[in-house]
Design a protein around this motif. Structure first.
Motif, PDB file in Angstrom:
ATOM      1  N   CYS A   1      45.933  17.592  20.196  1.00 43.21           N
ATOM      2  CA  CYS A   1      44.162  17.959  20.310  1.00 43.21           C
ATOM      3  C   CYS A   1      43.291  18.320  21.002  1.00 43.21           C
ATOM      4  O   CYS A   1      42.881  17.314  21.858  1.00 43.21           O
ATOM      5  CB  CYS A   1      43.921  17.149  18.881  1.00 43.21           C
ATOM      6  SG  CYS A   1      45.232  16.663  17.469  1.00 43.21           S
TER       7      CYS A   1
ATOM      8  N   ASP B   1      40.048  16.568  21.206  1.00 47.63           N
ATOM      9  CA  ASP B   1      40.221  14.913  20.488  1.00 47.63           C
ATOM     10  C   ASP B   1      39.008  14.706  21.507  1.00 47.63           C
ATOM     11  O   ASP B   1      38.879  14.176  22.626  1.00 47.63           O
ATOM     12  CB  ASP B   1      41.657  14.648  20.749  1.00 47.63           C
ATOM     13  CG  ASP B   1      41.969  13.642  20.216  1.00 47.63           C
ATOM     14  OD1 ASP B   1      40.951  12.309  20.030  1.00 47.63           O
ATOM     15  OD2 ASP B   1      43.118  13.374  20.150  1.00 47.63           O
TER      16      ASP B   1
ATOM     17  N   GLU C   1      49.763  22.056  21.438  1.00 50.87           N
ATOM     18  CA  GLU C   1      48.378  21.934  21.510  1.00 50.87           C
ATOM     19  C   GLU C   1      47.637  23.118  20.278  1.00 50.87           C
ATOM     20  O   GLU C   1      48.536  24.215  20.114  1.00 50.87           O
ATOM     21  CB  GLU C   1      47.894  22.355  23.061  1.00 50.87           C
ATOM     22  CG  GLU C   1      48.596  21.460  23.358  1.00 50.87           C
ATOM     23  CD  GLU C   1      47.361  21.959  25.108  1.00 50.87           C
ATOM     24  OE1 GLU C   1      46.407  22.212  24.912  1.00 50.87           O
ATOM     25  OE2 GLU C   1      47.700  21.253  26.051  1.00 50.87           O
TER      26      GLU C   1
ATOM     27  N   ALA D   1      41.188  21.684  17.703  1.00 46.88           N
ATOM     28  CA  ALA D   1      40.885  20.862  16.632  1.00 46.88           C
ATOM     29  C   ALA D   1      40.761  19.432  17.473  1.00 46.88           C
ATOM     30  O   ALA D   1      41.254  18.962  18.432  1.00 46.88           O
ATOM     31  CB  ALA D   1      41.940  19.995  15.595  1.00 46.88           C
TER      32      ALA D   1
ATOM     33  N   VAL E   1      43.244  15.546  13.112  1.00 47.47           N
ATOM     34  CA  VAL E   1      43.601  16.793  12.408  1.00 47.47           C
ATOM     35  C   VAL E   1      44.095  17.800  11.580  1.00 47.47           C
ATOM     36  O   VAL E   1      43.926  18.319  10.890  1.00 47.47           O
ATOM     37  CB  VAL E   1      44.687  17.489  13.434  1.00 47.47           C
ATOM     38  CG1 VAL E   1      45.997  16.830  13.845  1.00 47.47           C
ATOM     39  CG2 VAL E   1      45.037  18.761  13.765  1.00 47.47           C
TER      40      VAL E   1
END
Length: 195
Positions: free
Chosen positions: A147, A150, A172, A175, A179
């Motif tokens: 993510c 992240d 990828e 998010a 997610v």
């Protein structure tokens, strides 16, 4: 239908307890894709190994080494340093003590509040200190979804760890850490593409 069982929340739960819970929920299903998110990176490989899964997918997940406890993982991988470095660049959002800042920042507020109401102690104290029991990564094809936003596991850190420990270049998603709550359609599309 794909089961997503609640893992045991008691203080003595071990990786075996977590894996047993998932395996029981799977039942006699065949053609299995096991998906593990976050701390699930410790449980999903055990399940995939025991069930001879067709595919193992890690989503914004920890990648354990044989014999490495989650607490040791934080030290061995340079996780704390990666969080500090990212926090210095993003104004302290990465690794922030507020779960709405670190984990749920891109989740709709009502859904984030519902997730927090359902939160429980996980992993257990026993699980945090237990050595990962496999001698090697399971002989199961593995994919990794990272993510990009992240704030729990910095993306650059996970890219390096996936390359080092699994020899993988992650797929990828734009998010945050949670997610499945913030971008469920995008995650489902990615998982479906693996199938």
């Amino acid at each position: 239908m794909a089961p997503a069982p609640d893992l045991p929340g008691d203080a003595s739960a071990t990786f075996t307890d977590y894996a047993d819970t998932v395996i029981e929920a799977v039942g006699d299903r065949k053609y299995l894709i096991v998906v593990g998110h976050s701390f699930g990176g410790y449980t999903a490989p055990l399940v995939a190994d025991r069930l001879a899964a067709d595919l193992l997918v890690l989503v914004a997940a920890m990648i354990p080494a044989p014999g490495e406890s989650p607490d040791e993982w934080r030290r061995d991988t340079g996780y704390a340093e990666a969080v500090r470095a990212r926090a210095a660049r993003d104004g302290g959002r990465t690794g922030n003590a507020d779960p709405y800042v670190t984990f749920l920042h891109d989740v709709p507020r009502a859904l984030a509040e519902e997730a927090m109401r359902r939160e429980r102690a996980h992993p257990s104290p026993a699980g945090r200190n237990e050595p990962w029991p496999l001698d090697a990564w399971p002989d199961v094809p593995t994919r990794f979804a990272l993510c990009r936003e992240d704030r729990c596991f910095p993306p650059d850190f996970l890219r390096g760890l996936a390359a080092e420990r699994l020899g993988l270049v992650p797929d990828e998603i734009t998010a945050g850490h949670c997610v499945a709550l913030s971008r469920p359609t995008e995650l489902a599309s990615l998982l479906e593409s693996y199938r």
